[in-house]
Design an enzyme around this catalytic site. Structure first.
Site, PDB file in Angstrom:
ATOM      1  N   ASN A 175      29.701  54.792 -20.015  1.00 19.73           N
ATOM      2  CA  ASN A 175      29.361  54.975 -18.603  1.00 19.73           C
ATOM      3  C   ASN A 175      29.127  53.598 -17.987  1.00 19.73           C
ATOM      4  O   ASN A 175      28.288  52.828 -18.450  1.00 19.73           O
ATOM      5  CB  ASN A 175      28.111  55.862 -18.524  1.00 19.73           C
ATOM      6  CG  ASN A 175      27.695  56.187 -17.119  1.00 19.73           C
ATOM      7  OD1 ASN A 175      27.552  55.304 -16.285  1.00 19.73           O
ATOM      8  ND2 ASN A 175      27.471  57.457 -16.850  1.00 19.73           N
ATOM      9  N   ARG A 178      13.461  56.603 -11.502  1.00 23.01           N
ATOM     10  CA  ARG A 178      14.076  55.554 -10.685  1.00 23.01           C
ATOM     11  C   ARG A 178      14.266  54.318 -11.561  1.00 23.01           C
ATOM     12  O   ARG A 178      13.781  53.232 -11.247  1.00 23.01           O
ATOM     13  CB  ARG A 178      13.264  55.243  -9.422  1.00 23.01           C
ATOM     14  CG  ARG A 178      11.808  54.970  -9.640  1.00 23.01           C
ATOM     15  CD  ARG A 178      11.121  54.396  -8.393  1.00 23.01           C
ATOM     16  NE  ARG A 178       9.688  54.313  -8.560  1.00 23.01           N
ATOM     17  CZ  ARG A 178       8.851  55.331  -8.406  1.00 23.01           C
ATOM     18  NH1 ARG A 178       9.298  56.525  -8.065  1.00 23.01           N
ATOM     19  NH2 ARG A 178       7.551  55.165  -8.602  1.00 23.01           N
ATOM     20  N   THR A 237      17.511  66.119 -19.790  1.00 20.07           N
ATOM     21  CA  THR A 237      16.140  66.608 -19.620  1.00 20.07           C
ATOM     22  C   THR A 237      15.850  67.787 -20.566  1.00 20.07           C
ATOM     23  O   THR A 237      14.736  67.907 -21.083  1.00 20.07           O
ATOM     24  CB  THR A 237      15.895  66.996 -18.143  1.00 20.07           C
ATOM     25  OG1 THR A 237      16.292  65.871 -17.329  1.00 20.07           O
ATOM     26  CG2 THR A 237      14.440  67.302 -17.866  1.00 20.07           C
ATOM     27  N   GLY A 246      22.237  57.680 -20.011  1.00 22.20           N
ATOM     28  CA  GLY A 246      20.887  57.264 -19.660  1.00 22.20           C
ATOM     29  C   GLY A 246      19.920  57.387 -20.813  1.00 22.20           C
ATOM     30  O   GLY A 246      18.886  56.735 -20.824  1.00 22.20           O
ATOM     31  N   PHE A 247      20.256  58.222 -21.794  1.00 24.28           N
ATOM     32  CA  PHE A 247      19.343  58.394 -22.928  1.00 24.28           C
ATOM     33  C   PHE A 247      19.491  57.222 -23.889  1.00 24.28           C
ATOM     34  O   PHE A 247      18.511  56.636 -24.334  1.00 24.28           O
ATOM     35  CB  PHE A 247      19.628  59.724 -23.647  1.00 24.28           C
ATOM     36  CG  PHE A 247      18.526  60.133 -24.580  1.00 24.28           C
ATOM     37  CD1 PHE A 247      17.464  60.894 -24.115  1.00 24.28           C
ATOM     38  CD2 PHE A 247      18.515  59.732 -25.906  1.00 24.28           C
ATOM     39  CE1 PHE A 247      16.423  61.257 -24.956  1.00 24.28           C
ATOM     40  CE2 PHE A 247      17.484  60.090 -26.755  1.00 24.28           C
ATOM     41  CZ  PHE A 247      16.428  60.852 -26.277  1.00 24.28           C
ATOM     42  N   ASP A 248      20.739  56.895 -24.216  1.00 28.02           N
ATOM     43  CA  ASP A 248      21.006  55.754 -25.096  1.00 28.02           C
ATOM     44  C   ASP A 248      21.795  54.712 -24.298  1.00 28.02           C
ATOM     45  O   ASP A 248      22.959  54.464 -24.542  1.00 28.02           O
ATOM     46  CB  ASP A 248      21.789  56.223 -26.331  1.00 28.02           C
ATOM     47  CG  ASP A 248      21.926  55.115 -27.375  1.00 28.02           C
ATOM     48  OD1 ASP A 248      21.219  54.091 -27.267  1.00 28.02           O
ATOM     49  OD2 ASP A 248      22.761  55.263 -28.292  1.00 28.02           O
ATOM     50  N   ASN A 293      19.412  55.276  -7.671  1.00 25.59           N
ATOM     51  CA  ASN A 293      18.414  54.228  -7.901  1.00 25.59           C
ATOM     52  C   ASN A 293      18.924  52.795  -7.797  1.00 25.59           C
ATOM     53  O   ASN A 293      18.188  51.863  -8.048  1.00 25.59           O
ATOM     54  CB  ASN A 293      17.750  54.456  -9.263  1.00 25.59           C
ATOM     55  CG  ASN A 293      17.121  55.828  -9.351  1.00 25.59           C
ATOM     56  OD1 ASN A 293      16.478  56.271  -8.408  1.00 25.59           O
ATOM     57  ND2 ASN A 293      17.351  56.518 -10.454  1.00 25.59           N
ATOM     58  N   THR A 313      26.674  67.032 -12.704  1.00 29.04           N
ATOM     59  CA  THR A 313      26.322  66.025 -11.717  1.00 29.04           C
ATOM     60  C   THR A 313      25.275  65.039 -12.235  1.00 29.04           C
ATOM     61  O   THR A 313      24.654  65.280 -13.263  1.00 29.04           O
ATOM     62  CB  THR A 313      25.677  66.688 -10.462  1.00 29.04           C
ATOM     63  OG1 THR A 313      24.415  67.243 -10.851  1.00 29.04           O
ATOM     64  CG2 THR A 313      26.556  67.694  -9.835  1.00 29.04           C
ATOM     65  N   ASN A 314      25.067  64.019 -11.433  1.00 29.42           N
ATOM     66  CA  ASN A 314      23.948  63.097 -11.645  1.00 29.42           C
ATOM     67  C   ASN A 314      22.656  63.759 -11.113  1.00 29.42           C
ATOM     68  O   ASN A 314      22.659  64.936 -10.777  1.00 29.42           O
ATOM     69  CB  ASN A 314      24.238  61.781 -10.909  1.00 29.42           C
ATOM     70  CG  ASN A 314      23.667  60.587 -11.634  1.00 29.42           C
ATOM     71  OD1 ASN A 314      22.533  60.633 -12.099  1.00 29.42           O
ATOM     72  ND2 ASN A 314      24.434  59.517 -11.737  1.00 29.42           N
ATOM     73  N   THR A 343      24.127  53.959 -18.426  1.00 29.11           N
ATOM     74  CA  THR A 343      25.042  53.121 -17.679  1.00 29.11           C
ATOM     75  C   THR A 343      24.857  51.661 -18.061  1.00 29.11           C
ATOM     76  O   THR A 343      23.728  51.146 -18.043  1.00 29.11           O
ATOM     77  CB  THR A 343      24.804  53.306 -16.169  1.00 29.11           C
ATOM     78  OG1 THR A 343      25.106  54.636 -15.808  1.00 29.11           O
ATOM     79  CG2 THR A 343      25.660  52.369 -15.353  1.00 29.11           C
TER      80      THR A 343
END
Ligand SMILES: Cc1cc2nc3c(=O)[nH]c(=O)nc-3n(C[C@H](O)[C@H](O)[C@H](O)COP(=O)(O)O)c2cc1C
Length: 345
Positions: free
Chosen positions: A144, A117, A323, A68-70, A182, A246-247, A91
């Site tokens: 991912n 989201r 995070t 999710g970051f890159d 989301n 986890t997510n 993803t």
């Protein structure tokens, strides 16, 4: 330095805006001759004591950057200079998609949390593959994969097949993401039958390759113990290589801010400190109920070296941060690795 000067400045702006600016800035900075070496020298902790072999891959250290970051594989080489042992891109969905309307990321500063989201906003497989083909760094890359929003769940397998086949040559391992809160109905794919079908199909494709690549499943922290037992059974049945746990969570437990403020942020997945204990609990449950036989990447609320160690002691073989990278800064990777060396873990 980060927490004193950079973070207060960054936090003046909307999270997604500053994320984009940072990407541009880092891209620019890395053009300066010698800068990569300098950043590596400052942020890396390299010693054989940190090496890990997990699901057949040799990692230089067990601390990775979470998905999710890159998302679009734009910055993995620059990010690897900050000492990560591996970077998970995505993803990625087969086709580009814009994701949900903005604003869609919110900081909860008193709790060191984020609610997002995003909705799998990404440029699609094609452009990421192109960038990954030019990968000059030796960093381990996880791919991912997910499904497009408009693809109904009945046809989801085809989207994951596309992701697997497109990325096969350019990533080191795969993560099947069925746990984002989301994308409408996505998490229904975590149910026993559809999940078994999906993972079996990907393993079928995998075994057609000369060299199989590890496939992991990323799960939500909101599953019940019964569902976690199903997951363990499916991992054994389909012989996939591990779990990412986890997510983000749909729960709003453990937040100190008042309900009105939480409600104002709206729907989305909560990450960071408030997620830490639940994610560790899931890791421990999976580990204990599988006789420690499933490799687990532990992720969720890692802000300090101790948080990472907690995950490893609960049964994870590797950890990831997202995070924590935002709140604690890039030094978090070295801090965790230094502590692991110090404690001989
Ligand atoms: C803004 C944001 C975007 C994310 N995007 C993805 C994603 O595309 N795919 C995915 O598997 N996880 C995604 N995640 C979840 C993270 O990879 C991670 O599992 C979760 O945030 C818990 O870790 P953390 O508490 O260290 O952030 C995202 C998280 C955040 C905060």
């Amino acid at each position: 330095m980060y927490k004193k000067f950079i973070r207060p400045l960054f936090f003046l702006f909307q999270p997604e805006f500053i994320h984009k600016v940072t990407f541009k800035l880092l891209k620019f900075i890395f053009f300066i001759p010698g800068i990569k070496g300098l950043i590596c020298a400052i942020f890396n902790k390299s010693t054989p004591a940190l090496n890990r072999t997990v699901f057949g891959i040799n990692f230089k250290n067990p601390v990775g950057l979470a998905a999710g970051f890159d998302k679009n594989a734009e910055l993995f080489e620059e990010l690897s200079a900050f000492g990560f042992g591996f970077i998970e891109i995505g993803t990625l969905t087969p086709e580009p998609q814009p994701g949900n309307p903005t604003p869609r990321v919110f900081r909860i500063q008193p709790d060191k949390g984020l609610i997002n989201r995003m909705g799998f906003n990404n440029e699609g497989l094609k452009s990421a593959v192109k960038r990954l083909r030019n990968n000059k760094s030796k960093v381990i890359i996880g791919g991912n994969i997910g499904k497009n929003k408009i693809t109904p769940n009945e046809d989801a397998i085809s989207d994951y097949e596309k992701g697997f086949l497109a990325l096969y040559d350019v990533v080191d391992y795969f993560v099947v993401n069925v746990s984002s809160p989301n994308t409408p109905n996505l998490r229904e794919l975590q149910e026993k039958e559809p999940l078994k079908k999906l993972l079996s199909r990907l393993q079928e494709l995998n075994s057609e390759k000369i060299q199989k690549k590890p496939i992991l499943l990323k799960i939500a922290p909101d599953l019940t113990n019964e569902q976690l037992e199903d997951i363990i059974e499916i991992v054994f049945d389909t012989r996939i290589d591990g779990i990412v746990a986890t997510n983000t969570t749909i729960s709003r437990e453990g937040l100190s801010i008042n309900e009105t403020e939480i409600d104002k942020m709206g729907a989305g997945g909560l990450s960071g400190s408030p997620l830490k204990d639940r994610s560790t609990e899931v890791i421990r449950y999976l580990s204990e109920n599988s006789d420690n036989k499933i490799p687990i990447i532990g992720v969720g609320g890692i802000m300090t070296a101790n948080d990472a160690i907690e995950k490893l002691e609960a049964g994870a073989s590797l950890v990831q941060v997202y995070t924590g990278f935002i709140y604690e800064g890039p030094g978090i990777v070295k801090k965790i690795n230094q502590e692991l060396v110090k404690r001989k873990l």
